[in-house]
Scaffold this active site. Structure first.
Site, PDB file in Angstrom:
ATOM      1  N   GLY A  72       0.979  -1.134  -0.079  1.00  0.00           N
ATOM      2  CA  GLY A  72       0.026  -0.087   0.048  1.00  0.00           C
ATOM      3  C   GLY A  72       1.039   1.336   0.075  1.00  0.00           C
ATOM      4  O   GLY A  72       0.818   2.101   0.973  1.00  0.00           O
ATOM      5  N   ASN A 109      -3.131  -6.808  -5.702  1.00  0.00           N
ATOM      6  CA  ASN A 109      -3.665  -6.808  -4.574  1.00  0.00           C
ATOM      7  C   ASN A 109      -2.972  -7.790  -3.301  1.00  0.00           C
ATOM      8  O   ASN A 109      -2.702  -9.074  -3.662  1.00  0.00           O
ATOM      9  CB  ASN A 109      -5.191  -7.529  -4.806  1.00  0.00           C
ATOM     10  CG  ASN A 109      -5.794  -7.548  -3.378  1.00  0.00           C
ATOM     11  OD1 ASN A 109      -5.373  -7.525  -2.211  1.00  0.00           O
ATOM     12  ND2 ASN A 109      -7.051  -7.571  -3.525  1.00  0.00           N
ATOM     13  N   LEU A 149       2.473   1.280   6.185  1.00  0.00           N
ATOM     14  CA  LEU A 149       2.499   2.504   6.715  1.00  0.00           C
ATOM     15  C   LEU A 149       1.161   3.258   6.513  1.00  0.00           C
ATOM     16  O   LEU A 149       0.850   3.370   5.379  1.00  0.00           O
ATOM     17  CB  LEU A 149       3.403   3.668   5.939  1.00  0.00           C
ATOM     18  CG  LEU A 149       5.161   2.961   5.824  1.00  0.00           C
ATOM     19  CD1 LEU A 149       6.231   3.638   5.456  1.00  0.00           C
ATOM     20  CD2 LEU A 149       5.449   2.283   7.320  1.00  0.00           C
ATOM     21  N   ASP A 177      -5.069   1.549   5.603  1.00  0.00           N
ATOM     22  CA  ASP A 177      -6.486   1.968   5.703  1.00  0.00           C
ATOM     23  C   ASP A 177      -7.213   1.309   7.079  1.00  0.00           C
ATOM     24  O   ASP A 177      -7.157   0.135   7.060  1.00  0.00           O
ATOM     25  CB  ASP A 177      -7.383   1.433   4.490  1.00  0.00           C
ATOM     26  CG  ASP A 177      -8.815   2.089   4.359  1.00  0.00           C
ATOM     27  OD1 ASP A 177      -9.406   2.359   5.247  1.00  0.00           O
ATOM     28  OD2 ASP A 177      -9.064   2.391   3.193  1.00  0.00           O
ATOM     29  N   THR A 201       5.912   9.561   3.712  1.00  0.00           N
ATOM     30  CA  THR A 201       4.872   9.367   2.928  1.00  0.00           C
ATOM     31  C   THR A 201       3.992  10.796   2.973  1.00  0.00           C
ATOM     32  O   THR A 201       4.117  11.406   4.109  1.00  0.00           O
ATOM     33  CB  THR A 201       4.101   8.257   3.522  1.00  0.00           C
ATOM     34  OG1 THR A 201       3.587   8.470   4.765  1.00  0.00           O
ATOM     35  CG2 THR A 201       4.878   6.844   3.577  1.00  0.00           C
ATOM     36  N   GLU A 202       3.143  10.849   2.177  1.00  0.00           N
ATOM     37  CA  GLU A 202       2.007  11.939   1.831  1.00  0.00           C
ATOM     38  C   GLU A 202       1.318  11.933   3.223  1.00  0.00           C
ATOM     39  O   GLU A 202       0.839  12.660   3.919  1.00  0.00           O
ATOM     40  CB  GLU A 202       1.305  11.782   0.685  1.00  0.00           C
ATOM     41  CG  GLU A 202       0.220  13.139   0.788  1.00  0.00           C
ATOM     42  CD  GLU A 202      -0.440  12.948  -0.542  1.00  0.00           C
ATOM     43  OE1 GLU A 202      -1.195  11.955  -0.783  1.00  0.00           O
ATOM     44  OE2 GLU A 202      -0.388  13.593  -1.493  1.00  0.00           O
ATOM     45  N   GLU A 203       0.595  10.570   3.577  1.00  0.00           N
ATOM     46  CA  GLU A 203      -0.171  10.621   4.696  1.00  0.00           C
ATOM     47  C   GLU A 203       0.449  10.962   5.888  1.00  0.00           C
ATOM     48  O   GLU A 203      -0.076  11.656   6.603  1.00  0.00           O
ATOM     49  CB  GLU A 203      -0.467   9.010   4.909  1.00  0.00           C
ATOM     50  CG  GLU A 203      -1.678   8.646   5.996  1.00  0.00           C
ATOM     51  CD  GLU A 203      -3.186   9.548   5.416  1.00  0.00           C
ATOM     52  OE1 GLU A 203      -3.851   9.869   6.545  1.00  0.00           O
ATOM     53  OE2 GLU A 203      -3.275   9.646   4.178  1.00  0.00           O
TER      54      GLU A 203
END
Length: 241
Positions: A57, A113, A133, A136, A211-213
């Site tokens: 992810g 997946n 990281l 969800d 990471t962006e998150e």
């Protein structure tokens, strides 16, 4: 070649990992041609290399780009289920390769997946580092089966991870952090690493904001919960050799 702009690659943040998607995957890891992702594998010096770092992810690829110059000898792969996001990461990598000669040759992205096809791509004990990281959280109880960490999938992660290999997890959701810690600690092939052990791991500091998150959580002054686990030997197998 210019770096891609995220505004042209936006799509929904959530994807149902249980649904049927159109994926191509090999029936055995040896049947996949990795040179399509890593052109350096066509050289005599690198033809025997295999992917050792896996970011499950991977989002927009921040961790891959950060770790690439830190571990230039290790092949790293990001897995991403969303079409446009994986397209962005691929275009980002191609742009970086064109801008920096002989750099970023060790990173790539694959749209697939991870909950279904890991053993199709990786041999037993192949991976050294595994990253989850800001996964969800799937807050609703009915969707907890969609979480990337669960008691069934841990067996697959233990299969593809080498003994003494390391799993890194981080999230800004306390409930999800506790869920992941509980599942890893209940599994006999994983042991949580101590803060003292992590002091010497140069990757740990990069997990918070690469990471962006992670950067979004920092901007919002949110909490971040880290847990790192080591793949330990199978005592049953050891005792029955």
């Amino acid at each position: 070649m210019a770096l891609p702009q995220k505004k042209y690659y936006r799509q929904r943040a959530h994807s149902n990992p249980i649904a049927d998607h159109c994926f191509e995957y090999p029936s055995h890891p040896d049947q996949y041609d990795w040179s399509n992702l890593y052109p350096i594998l066509e050289t005599d010096e690198a033809k025997e290399k295999k992917v050792e770092f896996l970011d499950v992810g991977c989002g927009y690829g921040g961790l891959l780009v950060t770790l690439s110059p830190m571990f230039p000898e290790n092949l790293m792969l990001g897995l991403e289920i969303r079409v446009k996001v994986s397209d962005y990461v691929n275009d980002r990598i191609q742009a970086l390769r064109s801008q920096h000669k002989d750099k970023y040759q060790n990173i790539a992205v694959l749209r697939t997946n991870a909950m279904k096809y890991l053993p199709n791509f990786f041999h037993k004990g192949q991976l050294q580092k595994l990253f989850f990281l800001y996964p969800d959280p799937h807050f609703k109880k009915a969707k907890h089966k969609w979480r990337i960490i669960n008691k069934w999938l841990l067996a697959e992660y233990a299969y593809v991870l080498a003994e003494q290999g390391i799993v890194y997890t981080i999230t800004d959701v306390k409930d999800l952090h506790e869920w992941m810690v509980t599942h890893f600690e209940e599994h006999p092939l994983f042991k949580r690493m101590t803060d003292e052990e992590l002091k010497y791991d140069k990757i740990v500091d990069k997990l918070f904001d690469s990471t962006e998150e992670g950067q979004k959580v920092t901007r919002n002054n949110g909490d971040k919960f880290l847990a790192v686990f080591k793949r330990v030997p199978d005592e049953f197998m050891e005792n029955n050799k």
